[in-house]
Write an enzyme that holds these catalytic residues in place. Structure first.
Site, PDB file in Angstrom:
ATOM      1  N   GLU A 158       0.816  -1.229   0.000  1.00  0.00           N
ATOM      2  CA  GLU A 158       0.000   0.000   0.000  1.00  0.00           C
ATOM      3  C   GLU A 158       0.843   1.269   0.000  1.00  0.00           C
ATOM      4  O   GLU A 158       0.823   2.059   0.958  1.00  0.00           O
ATOM      5  CB  GLU A 158      -0.949  -0.004   1.200  1.00  0.00           C
ATOM      6  CG  GLU A 158      -1.959  -1.126   1.118  1.00  0.00           C
ATOM      7  CD  GLU A 158      -2.913  -1.153   2.290  1.00  0.00           C
ATOM      8  OE1 GLU A 158      -2.603  -0.538   3.322  1.00  0.00           O
ATOM      9  OE2 GLU A 158      -3.968  -1.788   2.183  1.00  0.00           O
TER      10      GLU A 158
ATOM     11  N   GLU B 246      -6.737  -7.990  -0.508  1.00  0.00           N
ATOM     12  CA  GLU B 246      -7.017  -8.066   0.928  1.00  0.00           C
ATOM     13  C   GLU B 246      -8.460  -7.660   1.177  1.00  0.00           C
ATOM     14  O   GLU B 246      -8.951  -6.696   0.568  1.00  0.00           O
ATOM     15  CB  GLU B 246      -6.162  -7.057   1.709  1.00  0.00           C
ATOM     16  CG  GLU B 246      -4.725  -7.405   1.919  1.00  0.00           C
ATOM     17  CD  GLU B 246      -4.025  -6.323   2.758  1.00  0.00           C
ATOM     18  OE1 GLU B 246      -4.691  -5.641   3.559  1.00  0.00           O
ATOM     19  OE2 GLU B 246      -2.815  -6.160   2.578  1.00  0.00           O
TER      20      GLU B 246
ATOM     21  N   GLU C  62      -2.368  -5.100  15.381  1.00  0.00           N
ATOM     22  CA  GLU C  62      -3.640  -5.483  14.761  1.00  0.00           C
ATOM     23  C   GLU C  62      -4.171  -6.780  15.357  1.00  0.00           C
ATOM     24  O   GLU C  62      -4.751  -7.610  14.658  1.00  0.00           O
ATOM     25  CB  GLU C  62      -3.463  -5.562  13.251  1.00  0.00           C
ATOM     26  CG  GLU C  62      -3.216  -4.171  12.661  1.00  0.00           C
ATOM     27  CD  GLU C  62      -3.157  -4.124  11.146  1.00  0.00           C
ATOM     28  OE1 GLU C  62      -2.692  -5.098  10.532  1.00  0.00           O
ATOM     29  OE2 GLU C  62      -3.561  -3.094  10.586  1.00  0.00           O
TER      30      GLU C  62
HETATM   31  C1  GAL Z   1      -4.337  -3.129   5.079  1.00  0.00           C
HETATM   32  C2  GAL Z   1      -2.880  -3.528   5.221  1.00  0.00           C
HETATM   33  C3  GAL Z   1      -2.731  -4.767   6.074  1.00  0.00           C
HETATM   34  C4  GAL Z   1      -3.536  -4.632   7.323  1.00  0.00           C
HETATM   35  C5  GAL Z   1      -4.954  -4.341   6.970  1.00  0.00           C
HETATM   36  C6  GAL Z   1      -5.848  -4.208   8.158  1.00  0.00           C
HETATM   37  O1  GAL Z   1      -4.495  -1.838   4.654  1.00  0.00           O
HETATM   38  O2  GAL Z   1      -2.300  -3.768   3.974  1.00  0.00           O
HETATM   39  O3  GAL Z   1      -1.374  -4.971   6.366  1.00  0.00           O
HETATM   40  O4  GAL Z   1      -3.016  -3.592   8.092  1.00  0.00           O
HETATM   41  O5  GAL Z   1      -5.022  -3.143   6.266  1.00  0.00           O
HETATM   42  O6  GAL Z   1      -7.149  -3.834   7.768  1.00  0.00           O
END
Ligand code: GAL
Length: 667
Positions: free
Chosen positions: A159, A311, A359
């Site tokens: 990202e 994702e 997270e």
């Molecule tokens: C994305 C990121 C992941 C994780 C995810 C959580 O934006 O690429 O590594 O942080 O968010 O929602």
């Protein structure tokens, strides 16, 4: 490095069906857990995992010292299990040793605060030491794994979107500006340096737009955004070229997030496969709207090539202050909504929920409670459905409606010191998408200078900045029979962020047959009433007809009797104009009237926001996706075989509340 024709190598090596899996971070776990992971991945029919996204400190624990033993084992284990690897370069998170060795590579905020190590994304993309370290680790990974049999794709970074305002950035910004403007006079004119005594007499006086006393210079801000997108892209390209040189047969991508930071049209020319991360931010129907919006954008950025949902979350909707749970079935529906709109699979962040870390409560495919859970059951069920959708690959939705999308317009329209902070680009574009989505239309996004001839209807929400060439493109589109629905604060400025004089909406006055004399932005509690009985908020305008007809007038107030909505025949087409933020119903009525006049193909019968019905077309077949988000059954005309249940469908398919169907249509 020779450019590869975009779309010539678009699919993870060795995969034939839909991609299924997610981010896999085994370096946090013991070997026993790895063994269980393999068993569970097999059970869930996972076929692709992203490895190594944030593994830099485990791969290079101290400068130049590499530890590949654990990754060797992971790659081999996955290979033995029959799972393909999307191998990431870990450059989104430099290790602590790097930041201590190169404090000048830590990012600096607009206020001049240098951030410390302690999270991820703490780097300055312009710091030479950072770029060099990125090339080194990318090269080391390429040397070791480019020919590994498990390697299916490279995932560069994570990202891209981290900004910085430090002195390294200042140096690169100046270089970029020199290339754009050639000489200082041209820059000073573009930035209107005559105003507020901002005339530069030396390139070294030019800074990134750091915190300053009052309003910043809008053109400087816009150029900085252009520059940052280009600089981040250059950083991506450096790594890409290293990886490609090591094995040209492996496709390379990076995952996009919905930042306003990137010009995704330009980026998508440089990736082999467009990949999107998507996380809805609301728990109500906006989650489904946002899903369709993201998917339509990703497909459009991919320009007809496959794209991949890189994702999403299994069971979480993060609203900003609450991590809400996705209800049962919603994960499957969101996955299919992406796939209906062209994604060739569904991947998640992340495979296994971690025991600790920033997270820790992010939902995963294997939750904290383990595999004996509702979520893991749904993960297994989704794997089964995706396996049955293999034949859908390569097909695409078709549409004759587009919305213009332009990162520069986004950046420019939200400039400080503008008439209203309530005019937000994403609000304007998502309102256009929403009214069409709710009525069951699939929509493409297009760039303003694209060939639009395949679209009968094009919506132009708040396209503030536009070049002469793109404006001519849109004018010709209408002259040749297209219908263009333009909404307020569009066509106002040229790419230097200079207002087009003589009346708004500058670039579109001729094609719309109007001239706007003055804006009348509205305060929060204010609204305007139109002669149709509809209301508008946020914005209104003092508008004159110059060839157009008025479809509605303002009623009351100082704009009483002035035109509010207009229609103008131009050449073989029509230019429509909306001078206020209509509520969705009223905006929808205008858009559907334009769609009807334009002869737009109606959506499939029964399609709506409650129950999405989307057709993907292949060379010889088509597949009808029915995704019922509502709490009641929907009955949709269809003929063929439902790939989800295997049942024959004759005449209509009945999809229960919350259910899905994917019908291979008999033709
Ligand atoms: C994305 C990121 C992941 C994780 C995810 C959580 O934006 O690429 O590594 O942080 O968010 O929602």
């Amino acid at each position: 490095m020779t450019e590869r024709e975009p779309g010539s190598l678009t699919w993870p090596r060795g995969l034939s069906g839909m991609c299924y899996g997610g981010d896999y971070n085994p370096e946090q776990w013991s070997l026993q857990v790895w063994a269980e992971d393999m068993e569970l991945m097999r059970r869930a029919k996972v076929n692709l995992v992203t490895v190594g996204v944030f593994s830099w400190s485990r791969l290079e624990p101290s400068p130049g010292v590499y530890r590949f033993d654990w990754l060797d084992q992971v790659m081999d284990l996955l290979h033995q299990t029959g799972i393909r690897v999307n191998l990431a370069t870990p450059t989104a998170s430099p290790p602590p040793w790097f930041s201590f060795a190169h404090p000048d590579a830590l990012p600096v905020t607009r206020d001049g605060v240098r951030l410390w190590h302690g999270s991820r994304d703490t780097y300055c993309v312009c710091a030479p030491a950072y770029r060099e370290a990125c090339r080194r680790i990318a090269q080391a990974l390429a040397d070791r794994y480019a020919d590994h049999p498990a390697l299916a794709m490279w995932h560069v970074h994570n990202e891209y979107g981290t900004w910085c305002y430090c002195d390294h950035v200042a140096v690169r910004f100046r270089q970029w500006l020199r290339a754009r403007y050639g000489d200082l006079d041209a820059l000073n004119e573009a930035w209107n340096g005559a105003f507020w005594s901002q005339w530069y007499s030396d390139w070294d006086q030019i800074l990134p737009p750091r915190a300053t006393q009052y309003l910043p210079n809008p053109t400087q801000m816009l150029d900085f955004r252009r520059f940052m997108s280009a600089e981040l892209l250059a950083a991506y390209q450096e790594q890409r070229d290293i990886l490609r040189a090591a094995n040209p047969d492996i496709p390379i991508t990076t995952n996009y997030m919905f930042y306003p930071g990137l010009d995704n049209w330009a980026w998508s020319q440089q990736v082999d496969l467009t990949a999107l991360d998507h996380y809805p931010s609301a728990t109500d129907q906006r989650a489904e709207e946002q899903t369709a919006f993201g998917a339509d954008l990703a497909r459009s950025w991919a320009r007809g090539h496959p794209w991949l949902l890189m994702e999403q979350a299994t069971s979480l909707i993060y609203t900003g202050d609450v991590i809400a749970t996705k209800e049962p079935g919603r994960m499957l529906r969101h996955s299919l909504s992406h796939i209906a709109r062209g994604s060739e699979g569904a991947l998640f962040f992340q495979w296994r929920a971690p025991v600790a870390g920033a997270e820790v409560y992010h939902s995963a495919m294997v939750p904290h409670a383990g595999p004996a859970t509702r979520v893991f059951k749904e993960v297994v069920a989704l794997g089964e459905v995706l396996e049955r959708l293999e034949e859908v690959r390569g097909s695409v939705p078709r549409t004759d409606v587009a919305i213009l999308w332009d990162a520069e317009a986004w950046w420019a329209v939200e400039s400080a010191g503008f008439p209203s902070t309530r005019v937000r680009y994403l609000d304007a574009v998502s309102a256009a998408h929403r009214v069409l989505w709710r009525a069951g239309y699939v929509v493409d996004f297009a760039r303003p200078d694209a060939d639009l001839s395949r679209y009968r209807l094009v919506l132009v929400p708040s396209l503030y900045v536009i070049s002469d060439e793109a404006a001519a493109n849109l004018t010709n589109y209408v002259a040749n029979g297209g219908h263009l629905v333009v909404s307020f604060f569009s066509g106002i400025a040229d790419p230097r962020h200079h207002v087009r004089l003589g009346g708004y909406p500058g670039a579109f006055r001729t094609v719309l047959g109007i001239r706007v004399e003055e804006f009348h932005p509205l305060l929060d509690d204010a609204q305007v009433t139109l002669s149709t009985g509809d209301t508008g908020r946020i914005w209104s305008e003092h508008l004159h007809l110059e060839g157009a007809e008025a479809l509605a007038h303002y009623v009351g107030g100082c704009l009483d009797g002035q035109p509010a909505l207009t229609r103008h025949r131009w050449g073989k087409g029509v230019g429509w104009y909306v001078s206020t933020r209509l509520d969705d119903d009223a905006y929808g009525r205008l858009v559907f009237r334009a769609a009807e006049e334009a002869g737009v193909t109606p959506p499939p019968t029964g399609a709506s926001g409650e129950c999405e019905v989307v057709r993907r077309w292949g060379a010889h077949s088509s597949w009808l996706f029915v995704i019922n988000h509502s709490d009641r059954p929907h009955h949709i005309p269809a003929e063929g075989v439902d790939l989800v249940t295997g049942a024959e469908v004759r005449g209509q398919v009945s999809v229960p509340a919350g259910g899905v169907a994917v019908i291979r249509e008999a033709r």
